[in-house]
Scaffold this active site. Structure first.
Site, PDB file in Angstrom:
ATOM      1  N   TYR A  98      -4.893  12.048 -64.287  1.00  0.00           N
ATOM      2  CA  TYR A  98      -5.510  11.135 -63.333  1.00  0.00           C
ATOM      3  C   TYR A  98      -6.325  11.975 -62.343  1.00  0.00           C
ATOM      4  CZ  TYR A  98      -6.358   6.526 -61.615  1.00  0.00           C
ATOM      5  OH  TYR A  98      -6.974   5.349 -61.302  1.00  0.00           O
ATOM      6  N   LEU A  99      -7.249  12.719 -62.937  1.00  0.00           N
ATOM      7  CA  LEU A  99      -7.929  13.803 -62.229  1.00  0.00           C
ATOM      8  C   LEU A  99      -8.853  13.317 -61.116  1.00  0.00           C
ATOM      9  CD1 LEU A  99      -8.816  16.001 -65.347  1.00  0.00           C
ATOM     10  CD2 LEU A  99      -6.792  16.133 -63.874  1.00  0.00           C
ATOM     11  N   HIS A 100      -8.936  14.138 -60.075  1.00  0.00           N
ATOM     12  CA  HIS A 100      -9.840  13.869 -58.956  1.00  0.00           C
ATOM     13  C   HIS A 100     -10.552  15.180 -58.595  1.00  0.00           C
ATOM     14  CE1 HIS A 100      -6.693  15.790 -56.650  1.00  0.00           C
ATOM     15  NE2 HIS A 100      -5.823  14.858 -56.992  1.00  0.00           N
ATOM     16  N   GLU A 101     -11.382  15.121 -57.550  1.00  0.00           N
ATOM     17  CA  GLU A 101     -12.175  16.300 -57.153  1.00  0.00           C
ATOM     18  C   GLU A 101     -11.305  17.520 -56.849  1.00  0.00           C
ATOM     19  OE1 GLU A 101     -15.441  16.863 -57.046  1.00  0.00           O
ATOM     20  OE2 GLU A 101     -15.872  14.873 -57.858  1.00  0.00           O
ATOM     21  N   GLY A 102     -10.096  17.280 -56.372  1.00  0.00           N
ATOM     22  CA  GLY A 102      -9.184  18.398 -56.092  1.00  0.00           C
ATOM     23  C   GLY A 102      -8.893  19.183 -57.366  1.00  0.00           C
ATOM     24  N   HIS A 103      -8.516  18.445 -58.416  1.00  0.00           N
ATOM     25  CA  HIS A 103      -8.252  19.098 -59.702  1.00  0.00           C
ATOM     26  C   HIS A 103      -9.506  19.828 -60.201  1.00  0.00           C
ATOM     27  CE1 HIS A 103      -5.269  15.608 -60.075  1.00  0.00           C
ATOM     28  NE2 HIS A 103      -4.498  16.677 -60.153  1.00  0.00           N
TER      29      HIS A 103
ATOM     30  N   GLY B 110      -3.127  24.380 -56.515  1.00  0.00           N
ATOM     31  CA  GLY B 110      -3.733  23.896 -55.284  1.00  0.00           C
ATOM     32  C   GLY B 110      -2.842  24.155 -54.076  1.00  0.00           C
TER      33      GLY B 110
ATOM     34  N   GLN C 293       5.099  24.586 -53.782  1.00  0.00           N
ATOM     35  CA  GLN C 293       5.048  24.744 -55.246  1.00  0.00           C
ATOM     36  C   GLN C 293       4.328  26.034 -55.631  1.00  0.00           C
ATOM     37  OE1 GLN C 293       4.062  21.527 -58.236  1.00  0.00           O
ATOM     38  NE2 GLN C 293       2.029  22.413 -58.013  1.00  0.00           N
TER      39      GLN C 293
ATOM     40  N   ARG D 107      -1.796   9.961 -56.362  1.00  0.00           N
ATOM     41  CA  ARG D 107      -0.963   8.894 -55.787  1.00  0.00           C
ATOM     42  C   ARG D 107      -1.714   8.037 -54.759  1.00  0.00           C
ATOM     43  NH1 ARG D 107       3.514  12.839 -56.499  1.00  0.00           N
ATOM     44  NH2 ARG D 107       4.986  11.877 -57.949  1.00  0.00           N
TER      45      ARG D 107
HETATM   46  P1  AMP Z   1      -0.904  17.302 -59.896  1.00  0.00           P
HETATM   47  O1  AMP Z   1      -1.740  16.673 -60.952  1.00  0.00           O
HETATM   48  O2  AMP Z   1      -0.714  16.462 -58.685  1.00  0.00           O
HETATM   49  O3  AMP Z   1       0.377  17.892 -60.431  1.00  0.00           O
HETATM   50  O4  AMP Z   1      -1.740  18.556 -59.381  1.00  0.00           O
HETATM   51  C1  AMP Z   1      -2.177  19.563 -60.255  1.00  0.00           C
HETATM   52  C2  AMP Z   1      -2.713  20.707 -59.471  1.00  0.00           C
HETATM   53  O5  AMP Z   1      -3.804  20.262 -58.659  1.00  0.00           O
HETATM   54  C3  AMP Z   1      -1.693  21.324 -58.512  1.00  0.00           C
HETATM   55  O6  AMP Z   1      -1.837  22.734 -58.487  1.00  0.00           O
HETATM   56  C4  AMP Z   1      -2.068  20.712 -57.191  1.00  0.00           C
HETATM   57  O7  AMP Z   1      -1.707  21.508 -56.075  1.00  0.00           O
HETATM   58  C5  AMP Z   1      -3.569  20.631 -57.330  1.00  0.00           C
HETATM   59  N1  AMP Z   1      -4.113  19.618 -56.414  1.00  0.00           N
HETATM   60  C6  AMP Z   1      -3.709  18.338 -56.282  1.00  0.00           C
HETATM   61  N2  AMP Z   1      -4.401  17.727 -55.312  1.00  0.00           N
HETATM   62  C7  AMP Z   1      -5.263  18.644 -54.812  1.00  0.00           C
HETATM   63  C8  AMP Z   1      -6.256  18.632 -53.783  1.00  0.00           C
HETATM   64  N3  AMP Z   1      -6.498  17.544 -53.057  1.00  0.00           N
HETATM   65  N4  AMP Z   1      -6.948  19.764 -53.551  1.00  0.00           N
HETATM   66  C9  AMP Z   1      -6.712  20.887 -54.281  1.00  0.00           C
HETATM   67  N5  AMP Z   1      -5.791  20.965 -55.266  1.00  0.00           N
HETATM   68  C10 AMP Z   1      -5.079  19.859 -55.527  1.00  0.00           C
END
Ligand code: AMP
Length: 288
Positions: free
Chosen positions: A32-37, A154, A160, A194
């Site tokens: 469920y990827l976003h700009e952060g990923h 991230g 983590q 989320r």
């Molecule tokens: P998740 O899919 O939530 O398990 O996140 C996967 C990776 O993306 C983890 O290393 C997170 O810390 C990183 N991540 C999630 N949200 C962000 C964000 N807003 N900015 C940067 N990295 C992120």
């Protein structure tokens, strides 16, 4: 871009790359990827270069969710993720299935876990028992499967990242862990899969995390002496209580290297907090 769901195929690819001296960067995600990923993908690409390979793993890892948590309703959209990864220049999207990642788990025949015993005690670890055991286990498995030279995490999940670094060092994983900055929405809310849960008037209230951090910063910056953590926790409680749908889970001040709680807070101390907005649990953190 190649989509791989089989662990054997992924391991075979990894071995071929290793033999050819190709550098490999891994970005583990739950999809469920976003700009952060996607920013992590960019960091991975810069780390391995044009000739390297960037692997994004998408796996909603059941062992890191508690029994009352949102595993079954966690947002999933593999088709959308596929398009985003393709456009971002990802080489391999690795999306394994539960039956392969945890063979025999339903029949209680999966029985090996990786446990970090120190950094995972507080904060997220205290609030979500068993969570980091699930994280370290799945990340160790992904490292063994993909054999990356670099893995990117991230800063949004600060604890983590610290635990993964410790695990990699303690267990002699031969790779570099890179931590990339948190990407935020225009109103300062940290991007998160989320956030999709935040319907209607809940979404604006998600700014309480950012506003809490800013309120603490305003209290710490002008102070000539370190400020008592208890006093700053009261500030955060005040900010979160003002948002009707928000409930503070925890706020902690700590040393960014050791994650040890700090009784006195000054510039350079790190803070992290978790807040329920409605039923959605959000986290954020920042250096002060
Ligand atoms: P998740 O899919 O939530 O398990 O996140 C996967 C990776 O993306 C983890 O290393 C997170 O810390 C990183 N991540 C999630 N949200 C962000 C964000 N807003 N900015 C940067 N990295 C992120």
């Amino acid at each position: 871009m190649r989509v791989v769901t089989s662990i054997a195929v992924m391991q075979r690819l990894a071995r071929q790359w290793q033999r050819r001296g190709v550098r490999v960067g891994l970005v583990p995600t739950m999809g469920y990827l976003h700009e952060g990923h996607l920013s992590l993908v960019g960091v991975a690409r810069r780390q391995v270069g044009k000739t390297g390979k960037v692997v994004v793993s998408i796996y909603v890892n059941p062992t890191q969710f508690g029994p009352k948590e949102d595993f079954s309703r966690y947002p999933r959209d593999l088709q959308r993720d596929l398009k985003l990864c393709g456009a971002e220049g990802v080489d391999v999207l690795f999306a394994p299935r539960d039956a392969e990642m945890y063979p025999g788990k339903a029949e209680h025949r999966f029985s090996t876990y990786v446990i970090e015993e120190k950094l995972s005690q507080g904060m997220e670890g205290a609030s979500r028992p068993g969570h980091f055991r699930g994280v370290t286990t799945v990340v160790a498995k992904l490292f063994n499967i993909v054999q990356p030279d670099v893995a990117v995490f991230g800063a949004k999940d600060f604890q983590q990242a610290a635990i993964v670094k410790r695990m990699a060092r303690d267990l002699n994983f031969r790779l570099k862990i890179v931590v990339a900055p948190t990407v935020r929405e225009p109103d300062g809310v940290a991007m998160s899969s989320r956030n999709k849960y935040l319907a209607g008037d809940l979404r604006p209230q998600a700014t309480v995390l950012r506003r809490s951090i800013e309120a603490v910063r305003r209290a710490v910056a002008p102070a000539r002496k370190p400020v008592a953590a208890a006093k700053l926790k009261a500030v955060v409680r005040q900010v979160t209580e003002a948002a009707p749908a928000a409930r503070l889970d925890y706020v902690e001040f700590f040393d960014p290297e050791t994650l040890s709680p700090a009784a006195k807070v000054s510039r350079g101390t790190h803070m992290a907090l978790a807040v329920f907005v409605g039923n959605t649990r959000l986290i954020d953190n920042s250096a002060l």
